[in-house]
Scaffold this motif. Structure first.
Motif, mmCIF file in Angstrom:
data_model
loop_
_atom_site.group_PDB
_atom_site.id
_atom_site.type_symbol
_atom_site.label_atom_id
_atom_site.label_comp_id
_atom_site.label_asym_id
_atom_site.label_seq_id
_atom_site.Cartn_x
_atom_site.Cartn_y
_atom_site.Cartn_z
ATOM 1 N N ARG A 1 0.896 -1.273 0.052
ATOM 2 C CA ARG A 1 0.007 -0.067 -0.194
ATOM 3 C C ARG A 1 0.860 1.337 -0.086
ATOM 4 N N ALA A 2 0.203 2.395 -0.198
ATOM 5 C CA ALA A 2 0.888 3.815 -0.486
ATOM 6 C C ALA A 2 0.744 4.208 1.010
ATOM 7 N N VAL A 3 1.962 4.719 1.266
ATOM 8 C CA VAL A 3 1.997 5.529 2.749
ATOM 9 C C VAL A 3 2.375 6.796 2.548
ATOM 10 N N LEU A 4 1.738 7.981 3.240
ATOM 11 C CA LEU A 4 2.078 9.334 3.063
ATOM 12 C C LEU A 4 2.095 10.067 4.685
ATOM 13 N N PRO A 5 2.458 11.227 4.902
ATOM 14 C CA PRO A 5 2.266 11.844 6.150
ATOM 15 C C PRO A 5 0.649 11.987 6.483
ATOM 16 N N GLY A 6 0.359 12.178 7.603
ATOM 17 C CA GLY A 6 -0.956 12.563 7.947
ATOM 18 C C GLY A 6 -1.231 13.890 7.277
ATOM 19 N N VAL B 1 -8.316 17.075 -1.910
ATOM 20 C CA VAL B 1 -7.105 16.931 -2.607
ATOM 21 C C VAL B 1 -7.608 16.670 -4.061
ATOM 22 N N ALA B 2 -8.576 15.671 -4.283
ATOM 23 C CA ALA B 2 -9.272 15.407 -5.490
ATOM 24 C C ALA B 2 -9.699 16.627 -5.996
ATOM 25 N N THR B 3 -10.588 17.427 -5.346
ATOM 26 C CA THR B 3 -10.969 18.580 -6.095
ATOM 27 C C THR B 3 -10.088 19.418 -6.844
ATOM 28 N N ALA B 4 -8.711 19.472 -5.994
ATOM 29 C CA ALA B 4 -7.584 20.681 -6.191
ATOM 30 C C ALA B 4 -7.040 19.899 -7.643
ATOM 31 N N VAL B 5 -7.016 18.527 -7.703
ATOM 32 C CA VAL B 5 -6.616 17.783 -8.916
ATOM 33 C C VAL B 5 -7.126 18.008 -10.279
ATOM 34 N N LEU B 6 -8.687 17.590 -9.925
ATOM 35 C CA LEU B 6 -9.694 17.575 -11.054
ATOM 36 C C LEU B 6 -10.241 18.873 -11.471
ATOM 37 N N GLN B 7 -10.293 19.867 -10.457
ATOM 38 C CA GLN B 7 -11.037 20.852 -11.105
ATOM 39 C C GLN B 7 -10.047 22.356 -11.048
ATOM 40 N N MET B 8 -8.937 22.112 -10.200
ATOM 41 C CA MET B 8 -8.078 23.303 -10.015
ATOM 42 C C MET B 8 -6.661 23.367 -10.709
ATOM 43 N N ARG B 9 -6.275 22.203 -11.497
ATOM 44 C CA ARG B 9 -5.164 22.030 -12.439
ATOM 45 C C ARG B 9 -4.047 21.838 -11.585
ATOM 46 N N MET B 10 -4.057 21.255 -10.127
ATOM 47 C CA MET B 10 -2.945 21.115 -9.467
ATOM 48 C C MET B 10 -2.411 19.572 -9.744
ATOM 49 N N THR B 11 -1.203 19.102 -10.112
ATOM 50 C CA THR B 11 -0.935 17.827 -10.065
ATOM 51 C C THR B 11 -1.140 17.043 -8.693
ATOM 52 N N ILE B 12 -1.209 15.550 -8.707
ATOM 53 C CA ILE B 12 -1.367 15.095 -7.625
ATOM 54 C C ILE B 12 -0.353 15.195 -6.696
ATOM 55 N N GLU B 13 1.106 15.414 -7.018
ATOM 56 C CA GLU B 13 2.059 15.614 -6.012
ATOM 57 C C GLU B 13 1.989 16.768 -5.401
ATOM 58 N N VAL C 1 -0.705 7.373 -4.176
ATOM 59 C CA VAL C 1 -1.544 8.301 -3.920
ATOM 60 C C VAL C 1 -2.082 9.101 -5.255
ATOM 61 N N THR C 2 -1.678 8.655 -6.221
ATOM 62 C CA THR C 2 -2.554 8.880 -7.589
ATOM 63 C C THR C 2 -4.151 8.561 -7.258
ATOM 64 N N LEU D 1 -5.893 8.806 -5.084
ATOM 65 C CA LEU D 1 -6.947 9.918 -4.233
ATOM 66 C C LEU D 1 -7.568 10.810 -5.272
ATOM 67 N N ALA D 2 -7.270 11.012 -6.498
ATOM 68 C CA ALA D 2 -7.778 11.651 -7.507
ATOM 69 C C ALA D 2 -8.290 10.923 -8.427
ATOM 70 N N TYR D 3 -7.856 9.588 -8.610
ATOM 71 C CA TYR D 3 -8.228 8.549 -9.675
ATOM 72 C C TYR D 3 -9.560 8.109 -9.136
ATOM 73 N N ARG D 4 -9.828 7.945 -7.794
ATOM 74 C CA ARG D 4 -10.948 7.260 -7.489
ATOM 75 C C ARG D 4 -11.595 8.337 -6.347
ATOM 76 N N PRO D 5 -12.131 9.238 -6.913
ATOM 77 C CA PRO D 5 -12.600 10.368 -6.082
ATOM 78 C C PRO D 5 -14.003 10.154 -5.301
ATOM 79 N N GLY D 6 -14.136 10.277 -4.112
ATOM 80 C CA GLY D 6 -15.138 10.011 -3.402
ATOM 81 C C GLY D 6 -15.072 8.495 -2.585
ATOM 82 N N VAL D 7 -13.876 7.772 -2.955
ATOM 83 C CA VAL D 7 -14.042 6.420 -2.594
ATOM 84 C C VAL D 7 -13.041 6.512 -1.181
ATOM 85 N N PRO D 8 -13.405 6.033 -0.028
ATOM 86 C CA PRO D 8 -12.721 6.269 1.251
ATOM 87 C C PRO D 8 -11.635 5.343 1.160
#
Length: 385
Positions: free
Chosen positions: A54-59, A308-320, A358-359, A361-368
């Motif tokens: 699994r992917a791990v990131l800071p809280g 995060v998903a909104t920022a990527v999908l609608q605000m043109r931020m990259t996942i990173e 972490v991709t 997070l935006a690839y599957r928006p709304g999924v916990p």
């Protein structure tokens, strides 16, 4: 006790020297990250947890919430969805309910929301006063917040209470009210906006807070272009939050300063405002954070993953960029270097996704996607296997 978290398929560290690692592991000990590296080189530990690729990131570091409140504003939200415009005045509804609530009710509500956020990966959370607007109610809001939240901000300058004179109220905020809360908060904030506080009033509040040793934050440029960004930069505020409407000079000022532009996309969606110009800020070189603005009126969500998903999908931020903004960016907005990063010596705030990257997070928006969470080395939640 040392805990080895191993089998990490993708590890986002937010540390320039470590970067993003694959087939990684980390050791948690005494509430901090003790070691980071390749799984094959992992040291022995008292306990071993295999996250199975699994992917791990800071809280998540949620640097802007308003969670010391009581009451409900469902009717206001429904009316707004039917076409009624958002204004600052709706805050008064929550003020009335908050004043009537007991300390125990406020604390229970705050703990419920902080727990909800933690189960979704938020391990460091700021919250504000601002729904009391009397000396006694602001002081108790600060005390309640300090028992639960990582960071507490004084927002007595949230709105002029109904029936109060604006200048007299600012006098109260800068004097007796600030004195009453100063020992319980680290930050002071002001809603510098049409319908709330003008530039001169906002400057008075911020300067009074700075004189008492508090760090500064600003609500600015939410409902239109205005003085919020300029004032925040001039006074060295750690962050200016909303930044929905920005002039070229606002963007240039942020890019040339240490003030973080904290964007609140869930609020923009809930109030049917334009989304903040994230791409424009990033391309100019400004530091950007993402936060939930969790509050009962204009952004009733604790989901940083949604932001995060909104920022990527609608605000043109990259996942990173979006993940960094919701972790390390939030830490910068709070002027902290112990959270939002996974490197030796940092607080062990670990967020495991039920996904390989972490991709998702935006690839599957709304999924916990939160699988398990450690906060300061203590497991907050874990998915059933």
């Amino acid at each position: 006790m040392a805990i080895l978290i191993t089998g990490i398929g993708e590890l986002t560290t937010n540390d320039p020297a470590l970067g993003r690692l694959t087939e990684a592991a980390l050791v948690v000990e005494d509430g901090k990250v003790a070691w980071v590296g390749a799984t094959a080189q992992a040291p022995a530990a008292d306990e071993r947890v295999d996250v199975d690729g699994r992917a791990v990131l800071p809280g998540w570091v949620d640097s802007h919430t308003h969670l010391v409140f009581a009451g409900d504003r469902t009717a206001e939200f429904e009316a707004r969805m039917a076409g009624k415009p958002y204004t600052a005045g709706g805050i008064a509804i929550t003020v009335g309910a908050t004043r009537e609530a007991s300390d125990e009710q406020l604390a229970a509500n705050l703990r419920r929301h902080v727990g909800e956020a933690a189960r979704q990966g938020t391990t460091c959370l700021e919250t504000k006063t601002g729904y009391g607007l009397t000396v006694a109610d602001e002081a108790r809001s600060a005390r309640v917040a300090g028992e639960v939240a990582d960071e507490v901000t004084f927002l007595g300058a949230h709105l002029v209470p109904p029936g109060a004179d604006a200048e007299s109220y600012v006098d109260l905020v800068c004097g007796e009210m600030l004195d009453a809360v100063a020992g319980s908060v680290r930050w002071a904030d002001v809603f510098c906006e049409t319908g709330a506080f003008d530039e001169a009033q906002s400057a008075r509040v911020l300067k009074a807070a700075a004189e008492r040793g508090l760090g500064l934050r600003v609500h600015g440029n939410q409902l239109g272009e205005g003085p919020g960004v300029r004032l925040a930069v001039e006074l060295g505020a750690a962050s200016v939050d909303h930044c929905t409407y920005l002039s070229d000079s606002d963007v240039e000022a942020l890019a040339a300063s240490e003030t973080v532009a904290t964007l609140l996309p869930a609020c923009d969606l809930s109030t049917r405002q334009p989304l903040a110009p994230a791409r424009r800020l990033l391309d100019a070189g400004a530091t950007v954070a993402l936060a939930s603005n969790a509050n009962p009126g204009s952004s009733y969500t604790t989901s940083m993953a949604f932001c995060v998903a909104t920022a990527v999908l609608q605000m043109r931020m990259t996942i990173e960029e979006a993940v960094w903004a919701a972790t390390a960016g939030g830490a910068k907005a709070l002027r902290r270097d112990d959270v939002g990063v996974l490197r030796p010596g940092a607080r062990a705030d670990v967020h495991v996704l039920d996904a390989p990257s972490v991709t998702h997070l935006a690839y599957r928006p709304g999924v916990p996607l939160t699988h398990s969470v450690w906060r300061a080395g203590v497991r907050v939640t874990a998915a059933e296997s």
